[in-house]
Design a protein around this motif. Structure first.
Motif, PDB file in Angstrom:
ATOM      1  N   SER A  53       0.824  -1.210   0.000  1.00 53.44           N
ATOM      2  CA  SER A  53       0.000   0.000   0.000  1.00 53.44           C
ATOM      3  C   SER A  53       0.860   1.262   0.000  1.00 53.44           C
ATOM      4  O   SER A  53       0.353   2.347  -0.259  1.00 53.44           O
ATOM      5  CB  SER A  53      -0.942   0.000   1.203  1.00 53.44           C
ATOM      6  N   PHE A  54       2.157   1.126   0.249  1.00 56.77           N
ATOM      7  CA  PHE A  54       3.051   2.283   0.286  1.00 56.77           C
ATOM      8  C   PHE A  54       3.896   2.425  -0.977  1.00 56.77           C
ATOM      9  O   PHE A  54       4.536   3.450  -1.160  1.00 56.77           O
ATOM     10  CB  PHE A  54       3.986   2.194   1.491  1.00 56.77           C
ATOM     11  N   THR A  55       3.920   1.425  -1.841  1.00 58.55           N
ATOM     12  CA  THR A  55       4.820   1.473  -2.992  1.00 58.55           C
ATOM     13  C   THR A  55       4.497   2.614  -3.947  1.00 58.55           C
ATOM     14  O   THR A  55       5.394   3.121  -4.610  1.00 58.55           O
ATOM     15  CB  THR A  55       4.801   0.144  -3.772  1.00 58.55           C
ATOM     16  N   VAL A  56       3.250   3.035  -3.997  1.00 60.73           N
ATOM     17  CA  VAL A  56       2.892   4.153  -4.862  1.00 60.73           C
ATOM     18  C   VAL A  56       3.552   5.451  -4.391  1.00 60.73           C
ATOM     19  O   VAL A  56       3.710   6.391  -5.166  1.00 60.73           O
ATOM     20  CB  VAL A  56       1.355   4.301  -4.955  1.00 60.73           C
ATOM     21  N   TYR A  57       3.972   5.480  -3.130  1.00 65.98           N
ATOM     22  CA  TYR A  57       4.579   6.682  -2.557  1.00 65.98           C
ATOM     23  C   TYR A  57       6.100   6.603  -2.490  1.00 65.98           C
ATOM     24  O   TYR A  57       6.728   7.426  -1.846  1.00 65.98           O
ATOM     25  CB  TYR A  57       4.030   6.925  -1.144  1.00 65.98           C
ATOM     26  N   ASP A  58       6.699   5.637  -3.136  1.00 68.25           N
ATOM     27  CA  ASP A  58       8.146   5.428  -3.041  1.00 68.25           C
ATOM     28  C   ASP A  58       8.871   6.248  -4.102  1.00 68.25           C
ATOM     29  O   ASP A  58       9.009   5.834  -5.243  1.00 68.25           O
ATOM     30  CB  ASP A  58       8.474   3.938  -3.185  1.00 68.25           C
ATOM     31  N   ASN A  59       9.308   7.452  -3.715  1.00 70.69           N
ATOM     32  CA  ASN A  59      10.056   8.367  -4.595  1.00 70.69           C
ATOM     33  C   ASN A  59       9.316   8.660  -5.890  1.00 70.69           C
ATOM     34  O   ASN A  59       9.875   8.540  -6.982  1.00 70.69           O
ATOM     35  CB  ASN A  59      11.452   7.810  -4.884  1.00 70.69           C
ATOM     36  N   THR A  60       8.058   9.040  -5.769  1.00 67.07           N
ATOM     37  CA  THR A  60       7.252   9.382  -6.935  1.00 67.07           C
ATOM     38  C   THR A  60       6.729  10.801  -6.794  1.00 67.07           C
ATOM     39  O   THR A  60       6.732  11.379  -5.711  1.00 67.07           O
ATOM     40  CB  THR A  60       6.051   8.418  -7.096  1.00 67.07           C
ATOM     41  N   THR A  61       6.248  11.347  -7.891  1.00 70.72           N
ATOM     42  CA  THR A  61       5.615  12.660  -7.879  1.00 70.72           C
ATOM     43  C   THR A  61       4.112  12.439  -8.008  1.00 70.72           C
ATOM     44  O   THR A  61       3.658  11.754  -8.921  1.00 70.72           O
ATOM     45  CB  THR A  61       6.126  13.528  -9.045  1.00 70.72           C
ATOM     46  N   ILE A  62       3.376  13.016  -7.057  1.00 71.77           N
ATOM     47  CA  ILE A  62       1.927  12.848  -7.043  1.00 71.77           C
ATOM     48  C   ILE A  62       1.260  14.210  -6.890  1.00 71.77           C
ATOM     49  O   ILE A  62       1.913  15.205  -6.574  1.00 71.77           O
ATOM     50  CB  ILE A  62       1.481  11.894  -5.910  1.00 71.77           C
ATOM     51  N   SER A  63      -0.046  14.236  -7.088  1.00 69.64           N
ATOM     52  CA  SER A  63      -0.796  15.490  -6.976  1.00 69.64           C
ATOM     53  C   SER A  63      -1.203  15.745  -5.525  1.00 69.64           C
ATOM     54  O   SER A  63      -1.188  14.838  -4.688  1.00 69.64           O
ATOM     55  CB  SER A  63      -2.043  15.429  -7.855  1.00 69.64           C
ATOM     56  N   GLY A  64      -1.599  16.970  -5.268  1.00 70.04           N
ATOM     57  CA  GLY A  64      -2.059  17.329  -3.933  1.00 70.04           C
ATOM     58  C   GLY A  64      -3.297  16.553  -3.524  1.00 70.04           C
ATOM     59  O   GLY A  64      -3.473  16.209  -2.356  1.00 70.04           O
ATOM     60  N   SER A  65      -4.176  16.257  -4.480  1.00 68.98           N
ATOM     61  CA  SER A  65      -5.371  15.481  -4.145  1.00 68.98           C
ATOM     62  C   SER A  65      -4.995  14.063  -3.710  1.00 68.98           C
ATOM     63  O   SER A  65      -5.638  13.488  -2.830  1.00 68.98           O
ATOM     64  CB  SER A  65      -6.346  15.447  -5.321  1.00 68.98           C
ATOM     65  N   GLN A  66      -3.938  13.499  -4.288  1.00 67.21           N
ATOM     66  CA  GLN A  66      -3.464  12.183  -3.854  1.00 67.21           C
ATOM     67  C   GLN A  66      -2.862  12.254  -2.443  1.00 67.21           C
ATOM     68  O   GLN A  66      -2.970  11.300  -1.680  1.00 67.21           O
ATOM     69  CB  GLN A  66      -2.442  11.627  -4.839  1.00 67.21           C
ATOM     70  N   VAL A  67      -2.253  13.381  -2.120  1.00 68.19           N
ATOM     71  CA  VAL A  67      -1.723  13.575  -0.761  1.00 68.19           C
ATOM     72  C   VAL A  67      -2.877  13.589   0.234  1.00 68.19           C
ATOM     73  O   VAL A  67      -2.829  12.920   1.277  1.00 68.19           O
ATOM     74  CB  VAL A  67      -0.886  14.870  -0.665  1.00 68.19           C
ATOM     75  N   VAL A  68      -3.933  14.327  -0.096  1.00 71.26           N
ATOM     76  CA  VAL A  68      -5.102  14.377   0.792  1.00 71.26           C
ATOM     77  C   VAL A  68      -5.734  12.988   0.924  1.00 71.26           C
ATOM     78  O   VAL A  68      -6.139  12.577   2.013  1.00 71.26           O
ATOM     79  CB  VAL A  68      -6.125  15.417   0.280  1.00 71.26           C
ATOM     80  N   ASN A  69      -5.792  12.240  -0.179  1.00 70.64           N
ATOM     81  CA  ASN A  69      -6.319  10.873  -0.123  1.00 70.64           C
ATOM     82  C   ASN A  69      -5.470   9.992   0.781  1.00 70.64           C
ATOM     83  O   ASN A  69      -5.992   9.161   1.520  1.00 70.64           O
ATOM     84  CB  ASN A  69      -6.408  10.260  -1.519  1.00 70.64           C
ATOM     85  N   ALA A  70      -4.155  10.173   0.734  1.00 69.52           N
ATOM     86  CA  ALA A  70      -3.262   9.403   1.611  1.00 69.52           C
ATOM     87  C   ALA A  70      -3.507   9.775   3.072  1.00 69.52           C
ATOM     88  O   ALA A  70      -3.498   8.905   3.948  1.00 69.52           O
ATOM     89  CB  ALA A  70      -1.805   9.646   1.236  1.00 69.52           C
ATOM     90  N   LEU A  71      -3.744  11.062   3.334  1.00 70.88           N
ATOM     91  CA  LEU A  71      -4.041  11.491   4.706  1.00 70.88           C
ATOM     92  C   LEU A  71      -5.305  10.804   5.217  1.00 70.88           C
ATOM     93  O   LEU A  71      -5.353  10.339   6.352  1.00 70.88           O
ATOM     94  CB  LEU A  71      -4.213  13.012   4.768  1.00 70.88           C
ATOM     95  N   ARG A  72      -6.312  10.723   4.368  1.00 70.10           N
ATOM     96  CA  ARG A  72      -7.560  10.058   4.773  1.00 70.10           C
ATOM     97  C   ARG A  72      -7.361   8.552   4.931  1.00 70.10           C
ATOM     98  O   ARG A  72      -7.893   7.943   5.857  1.00 70.10           O
ATOM     99  CB  ARG A  72      -8.648  10.324   3.736  1.00 70.10           C
ATOM    100  N   LYS A  73      -6.617   7.973   4.004  1.00 65.62           N
ATOM    101  CA  LYS A  73      -6.418   6.514   4.001  1.00 65.62           C
ATOM    102  C   LYS A  73      -5.687   6.033   5.248  1.00 65.62           C
ATOM    103  O   LYS A  73      -6.029   5.005   5.823  1.00 65.62           O
ATOM    104  CB  LYS A  73      -5.630   6.122   2.749  1.00 65.62           C
ATOM    105  N   PHE A  74      -4.665   6.771   5.658  1.00 62.64           N
ATOM    106  CA  PHE A  74      -3.828   6.334   6.772  1.00 62.64           C
ATOM    107  C   PHE A  74      -4.139   7.078   8.073  1.00 62.64           C
ATOM    108  O   PHE A  74      -3.374   7.002   9.023  1.00 62.64           O
ATOM    109  CB  PHE A  74      -2.351   6.480   6.418  1.00 62.64           C
ATOM    110  N   ASP A  75      -5.258   7.796   8.117  1.00 61.90           N
ATOM    111  CA  ASP A  75      -5.653   8.520   9.322  1.00 61.90           C
ATOM    112  C   ASP A  75      -5.908   7.542  10.463  1.00 61.90           C
ATOM    113  O   ASP A  75      -6.519   6.499  10.289  1.00 61.90           O
ATOM    114  CB  ASP A  75      -6.920   9.344   9.041  1.00 61.90           C
ATOM    115  N   ASN A  76      -5.413   7.876  11.633  1.00 63.06           N
ATOM    116  CA  ASN A  76      -5.579   7.073  12.858  1.00 63.06           C
ATOM    117  C   ASN A  76      -4.904   5.710  12.799  1.00 63.06           C
ATOM    118  O   ASN A  76      -5.251   4.817  13.558  1.00 63.06           O
ATOM    119  CB  ASN A  76      -7.061   6.895  13.204  1.00 63.06           C
ATOM    120  N   ARG A  77      -3.960   5.517  11.918  1.00 63.52           N
ATOM    121  CA  ARG A  77      -3.199   4.268  11.896  1.00 63.52           C
ATOM    122  C   ARG A  77      -2.171   4.318  13.021  1.00 63.52           C
ATOM    123  O   ARG A  77      -1.472   5.318  13.178  1.00 63.52           O
ATOM    124  CB  ARG A  77      -2.522   4.099  10.544  1.00 63.52           C
TER     125      ARG A  77
END
Length: 153
Positions: A53-77
């Motif tokens: 679930s983290f490989t998409v974030y391994d030294n890649t360039t993503i949009s701000g909306s994907q950052v917000v989605n990651a915040l929601r996805k991993f919230d309270n982990r």
């Protein structure tokens, strides 16, 4: 039947019993090694699956909306943090969400920001949905993922 013949039959029986016992022990030892190898392979596969679930974030360039989605996805982990550097808060060290994690992957004391602050344009923590961010993964010494970091380009 003579005594010599009985002795030969008895010796052959003992030899056959020893051969069967030896074969059983060899099979047991090899099965034990195969089981250990299979267990190690299963453990490796399990570790890989848990970090997919983290490989998409391994030294890649993503949009701000994907950052917000990651915040929601991993919230309270548990034992997991997300650090976001926006154009406005780079100089102040970025913003932590969920937990504050050091470079070794240890959760430390520190202020975390509420997820709602990422969408408030008046704050330095605002994440522009169309902005571009470089994503990296923060791992501990055991290669376990403990945090994600996003830096706005």
């Amino acid at each position: 039947m003579g005594n010599a013949q009985k002795a030969l039959v008895m010796a052959a029986g003992i030899f056959l019993a020893i051969a069967l016992i030896t074969i059983a022990v060899v099979m047991f030892v090899s099965a034990q090694e195969a089981t250990k190898t299979a267990q190690e392979n299963f453990s490796n596969i399990q570790n890989e699956l848990s970090s997919t679930s983290f490989t998409v974030y391994d030294n890649t360039t993503i949009s701000g909306s994907q950052v917000v989605n990651a915040l929601r996805k991993f919230d309270n982990r548990q034992q997991f943090g997300i650090r976001v550097y926006t154009g406005r808060n780079k100089a102040t060290g970025g913003t932590w969400y969920n937990h504050v994690v050091d470079n070794s992957g240890n959760v430390t004391a520190g202020a975390v920001t509420a997820l709602d602050n990422a969408s408030n344009q008046a704050l330095d923590t605002y994440i522009n949905p169309s902005g571009r961010f470089t994503a990296t993964i923060i791992r501990d010494g055991n290669n376990v993922v403990h945090a994600l970091q996003f830096v706005q380009n």
